[in-house]
Design an enzyme around this catalytic site. Structure first.
Site, PDB file in Angstrom:
ATOM      1  N   HIS A 167      29.374 -46.459 -31.565  1.00 53.74           N
ATOM      2  CA  HIS A 167      28.977 -45.291 -32.368  1.00 53.74           C
ATOM      3  C   HIS A 167      27.553 -44.896 -32.006  1.00 53.74           C
ATOM      4  CE1 HIS A 167      28.687 -42.568 -35.748  1.00 53.74           C
ATOM      5  NE2 HIS A 167      27.533 -43.129 -36.059  1.00 53.74           N
ATOM      6  N   GLY A 220      47.334 -22.394 -13.692  1.00 56.19           N
ATOM      7  CA  GLY A 220      47.419 -23.849 -13.587  1.00 56.19           C
ATOM      8  C   GLY A 220      45.994 -24.370 -13.491  1.00 56.19           C
ATOM      9  N   ALA A 249      44.727 -35.640  -6.476  1.00 57.41           N
ATOM     10  CA  ALA A 249      44.109 -36.564  -5.528  1.00 57.41           C
ATOM     11  C   ALA A 249      44.378 -38.026  -5.896  1.00 57.41           C
ATOM     12  CB  ALA A 249      42.611 -36.295  -5.481  1.00 57.41           C
TER      13      ALA A 249
HETATM   14  C1  LIG Z   1      40.584 -25.933  -5.777  1.00 58.28           C
HETATM   15  C2  LIG Z   1      41.248 -27.287  -5.937  1.00 58.28           C
HETATM   16  C3  LIG Z   1      40.695 -28.198  -6.817  1.00 58.28           C
HETATM   17  C4  LIG Z   1      41.299 -29.433  -6.982  1.00 58.28           C
HETATM   18  N1  LIG Z   1      40.725 -30.318  -7.849  1.00 58.28           N
HETATM   19  C5  LIG Z   1      41.305 -31.506  -8.062  1.00 58.28           C
HETATM   20  C6  LIG Z   1      40.725 -32.443  -8.947  1.00 58.28           C
HETATM   21  O1  LIG Z   1      39.680 -32.206  -9.536  1.00 58.28           O
HETATM   22  N2  LIG Z   1      41.347 -33.630  -9.119  1.00 58.28           N
HETATM   23  C7  LIG Z   1      42.503 -33.927  -8.470  1.00 58.28           C
HETATM   24  O2  LIG Z   1      43.048 -35.013  -8.667  1.00 58.28           O
HETATM   25  N3  LIG Z   1      43.070 -33.074  -7.582  1.00 58.28           N
HETATM   26  C8  LIG Z   1      42.498 -31.871  -7.373  1.00 58.28           C
HETATM   27  N4  LIG Z   1      43.050 -31.013  -6.466  1.00 58.28           N
HETATM   28  C9  LIG Z   1      44.249 -31.437  -5.726  1.00 58.28           C
HETATM   29  C10 LIG Z   1      43.852 -32.332  -4.549  1.00 58.28           C
HETATM   30  O3  LIG Z   1      42.927 -31.656  -3.741  1.00 58.28           O
HETATM   31  C11 LIG Z   1      45.090 -32.707  -3.754  1.00 58.28           C
HETATM   32  O4  LIG Z   1      46.027 -33.298  -4.621  1.00 58.28           O
HETATM   33  C12 LIG Z   1      44.751 -33.714  -2.657  1.00 58.28           C
HETATM   34  O5  LIG Z   1      43.798 -33.202  -1.767  1.00 58.28           O
HETATM   35  C13 LIG Z   1      46.008 -34.100  -1.885  1.00 58.28           C
HETATM   36  O6  LIG Z   1      45.696 -35.087  -0.981  1.00 58.28           O
HETATM   37  P1  LIG Z   1      46.549 -35.342   0.344  1.00 58.28           P
HETATM   38  O7  LIG Z   1      45.876 -36.477   1.027  1.00 58.28           O
HETATM   39  O8  LIG Z   1      47.974 -35.425   0.023  1.00 58.28           O
HETATM   40  O9  LIG Z   1      46.391 -34.001   1.208  1.00 58.28           O
HETATM   41  P2  LIG Z   1      45.170 -33.116   1.689  1.00 58.28           P
HETATM   42  O10 LIG Z   1      43.947 -33.398   0.903  1.00 58.28           O
HETATM   43  O11 LIG Z   1      45.675 -31.732   1.729  1.00 58.28           O
HETATM   44  O12 LIG Z   1      44.877 -33.625   3.162  1.00 58.28           O
HETATM   45  C14 LIG Z   1      45.793 -33.515   4.186  1.00 58.28           C
HETATM   46  C15 LIG Z   1      45.075 -33.692   5.512  1.00 58.28           C
HETATM   47  O13 LIG Z   1      46.047 -33.785   6.539  1.00 58.28           O
HETATM   48  C16 LIG Z   1      45.601 -33.069   7.673  1.00 58.28           C
HETATM   49  N5  LIG Z   1      46.788 -32.728   8.438  1.00 58.28           N
HETATM   50  C17 LIG Z   1      47.831 -31.943   8.063  1.00 58.28           C
HETATM   51  N6  LIG Z   1      48.780 -31.936   9.010  1.00 58.28           N
HETATM   52  C18 LIG Z   1      48.348 -32.722  10.007  1.00 58.28           C
HETATM   53  C19 LIG Z   1      48.903 -33.132  11.240  1.00 58.28           C
HETATM   54  N7  LIG Z   1      50.113 -32.756  11.622  1.00 58.28           N
HETATM   55  N8  LIG Z   1      48.173 -33.949  12.029  1.00 58.28           N
HETATM   56  C20 LIG Z   1      46.943 -34.374  11.630  1.00 58.28           C
HETATM   57  N9  LIG Z   1      46.377 -34.030  10.473  1.00 58.28           N
HETATM   58  C21 LIG Z   1      47.076 -33.225   9.661  1.00 58.28           C
HETATM   59  C22 LIG Z   1      44.864 -31.886   7.081  1.00 58.28           C
HETATM   60  O14 LIG Z   1      43.964 -31.337   8.025  1.00 58.28           O
HETATM   61  C23 LIG Z   1      44.157 -32.534   5.896  1.00 58.28           C
HETATM   62  O15 LIG Z   1      42.900 -33.036   6.262  1.00 58.28           O
HETATM   63  C24 LIG Z   1      42.454 -29.773  -6.257  1.00 58.28           C
HETATM   64  C25 LIG Z   1      43.001 -28.852  -5.359  1.00 58.28           C
HETATM   65  C26 LIG Z   1      42.413 -27.626  -5.199  1.00 58.28           C
HETATM   66  C27 LIG Z   1      42.988 -26.662  -4.213  1.00 58.28           C
END
Ligand SMILES: Cc1cc2nc3c(=O)[nH]c(=O)nc-3n(C[C@H](O)[C@H](O)[C@H](O)COP(=O)(O)OP(=O)(O)OC[C@H]3O[C@@H](n4cnc5c(N)ncnc54)[C@H](O)[C@@H]3O)c2cc1C
Length: 484
Positions: free
Chosen positions: A463, A200, A338
């Site tokens: 262009h 992926g 993200a």
């Molecule tokens: C290697 C890699 C590369 C990626 N590159 C891209 C990219 O280039 N472009 C893109 O669009 N997406 C990319 N992604 C995907 C992207 O990182 C995620 O889609 C995005 O981070 C999700 O955001 P989120 O806010 O849902 O969760 P997350 O970023 O996972 O954040 C969740 C947060 O919640 C906190 N948390 C969890 N449970 C609790 C709780 N109970 N109490 C308090 N805090 C809590 C965690 O500590 C964390 O800080 C990539 C992912 C990976 C692994």
């Protein structure tokens, strides 16, 4: 907005309009927009830093490494660009890592600043819902808090934005040889040989980046093709270019065993032809998807509905528990990206503020994969459009015919337009090639405005630009690309 509690002296208890659990892109974007909309916002984060997976172990650090990899690739061909004297130059891995970490630190500080600017209260601690609202107020219980921090937060609404974590396989825990994205990002030097399980976005990005840094890469993918969410022709082209770059691509391959050897790892898989294959490497990267982090956040005390751990929401990001919203990687049926998280956060908080919002539409979400060559896509693949019953017309234009692609020395790939044959509406755009992740933005705008081939064939592009490949691809739907 303020209540009171206590005996003797009256202690003011802050009641928030919205408590956001998790400060990844979904949570922090919701917090900022909430502040802008005049809501009283609490942002609860268990980690010592704001920003989540994306900022610390995802999008940002990988793309920082990708930039180094691109520069390094250019240097390998320096003589072709008329730059002599760089032969024998070396990669300073410590400096590469230092730059990546500095970028992450800068943006972490930027987030702290944005929280202050938008009057968001940041609360350190692990948040857990305690049940449905009582008298219109939700309680988020807090543990792992620093001294003096409150034990709970009361709020009229809660947004759950707890994100995801890498899935592991065969019961193996990550260590210095069996890696997830977290360990991969902090290797002390590029491994000599790396087996990447899963093709992926995460798998192909790391494979591509580390191949540029000189690692011998083997990709092992269970499905019949790599980047399987993309149009089939995109998978085919990426496979072709990866093989040309010397990456060993294995599809339809089922991993049976991952074993430690004296110095590295051995992976055994059943190949598409049924034969057993064994391969040794220094490290293995497990990139087989991400699991939603919804198990220990108190959702079971509420009416929030889950499906295989993902949260069911409506188009306003509301769960089945009144006042509780879910955004980002934990949401059912949405790609874990993200920018999807960010927009779902904006939708949730706009709804909470009682303002007009536009729901996140799955067919308007750009996909971006930052391998070499890059992939940018939006909307239906050719196969999906046909499955949906459209009579489809396809236009395809290769970057080999684009003058800017020649100038930047990047000729692989193409732009493919999937259009409805009857009205010419653009149903999907699939780009593989230079700056595909930037070019896809034009496609999203075009689709948002329901652009048609007829109109777009007359849209002027500067262009020489890579974007002209878009114009040629629209025209190719009518068999009239100028440059091919
Ligand atoms: C290697 C890699 C590369 C990626 N590159 C891209 C990219 O280039 N472009 C893109 O669009 N997406 C990319 N992604 C995907 C992207 O990182 C995620 O889609 C995005 O981070 C999700 O955001 P989120 O806010 O849902 O969760 P997350 O970023 O996972 O954040 C969740 C947060 O919640 C906190 N948390 C969890 N449970 C609790 C709780 N109970 N109490 C308090 N805090 C809590 C965690 O500590 C964390 O800080 C990539 C992912 C990976 C692994």
């Amino acid at each position: 907005m303020h209540g009171a509690r206590g005996t003797g002296c009256v202690l003011a208890e802050t009641i928030y309009d919205v408590a956001i659990v998790g400060s990844g892109p979904a949570g922090y974007t919701a917090a900022i927009r909430g502040g802008q909309l005049g809501l009283k916002v609490a942002l609860i984060e268990a980690a010592p830093v704001l920003g989540g997976t994306c900022l610390h172990v995802g999008c940002i650090p990988t793309k920082a490494l990708l930039f180094n990899a691109e520069l390094w690739d250019h240097l390998k061909h320096a003589a072709e660009y008329g730059i002599d004297g760089v032969e024998g130059c070396a990669l300073n891995w410590a400096a590469v890592q230092k730059r990546k970490d500095a970028i992450v630190t800068k943006h972490t500080k930027g987030l702290e600043f944005l929280m202050k600017k938008n009057k968001v209260t940041v609360i350190r601690g692990y948040g857990k819902l305690t049940g449905p609202a009582q008298d219109g107020l939700h309680t988020v219980a807090l543990t792992q808090t620093p001294e003096g921090a409150p034990a709970e937060v009361k709020s009229k609404h809660v947004i759950v934005a707890t994100g995801s974590e890498a899935k592991t396989m065969l019961g193996l825990k990550p260590d210095d040889r069996i890696l997830t994205n977290i360990e991969m990002l902090s290797v002390t030097e590029p491994p000599k040989r790396l087996i990447v399980i899963g093709a992926g976005a995460v798998g192909v990005e790391f494979g591509s980046i580390f191949q540029s840094f000189g690692t011998e890469i083997t990709i092992v993918e269970f499905l019949p093709r790599i980047v399987s969410v993309e149009d089939e022709e995109i998978s085919k082209e990426l496979t072709r270019v990866f093989k040309k770059r010397g990456i060993d691509v294995n599809t339809g391959a089922k991993v049976e065993k991952i074993e430690k050897t004296e110095a590295g790892v051995k992976v055994t898989w059943t190949a598409a032809n049924g034969k057993t294959v064994e391969k040794e490497a220094d490290k293995v990267l497990v990139a087989v998807g991400r699991a939603p982090r919804t198990a220990n956040v108190g959702l079971e005390t509420t009416r929030v509905e889950l499906d295989r751990g993902f949260v069911k929401v409506n188009e306003a990001q509301e769960t089945a528990e009144p006042g509780v919203f879910a955004v980002g990687d934990i949401v059912l049926g949405m790609p874990q990206l993200a920018h999807v998280g960010m927009m779902s956060g904006i939708v949730a908080v706009t709804k909470i503020a009682g303002r007009k919002y536009k729901p996140v539409r799955k067919d308007r979400i750009p996909g971006a994969t930052y391998c070499e060559p890059q992939i940018g896509s939006v909307g239906l693949t050719e196969a999906q459009a046909k499955e949906k019953g459209y009579e489809v017309k396809v236009g395809k234009f290769p970057f080999a015919g684009n003058s800017k692609a020649t100038i930047v020395g990047s000729h692989d790939g193409f732009v493919k337009i999937v259009a409805d044959a009857k009205y010419g509406e653009i149903l999907g755009v699939h780009i593989i090639g230079p700056q595909a992740t930037e070019l896809v933005s034009e496609a999203v705008t075009v689709m948002e405005l329901e652009g048609t081939v007829d109109e777009l064939m007359f849209q002027i592009h500067a262009h020489p630009t890579l974007a002209e490949a878009m114009l040629d691809a629209y025209a190719a739907v009518e068999g009239m690309a100028i440059n091919a």
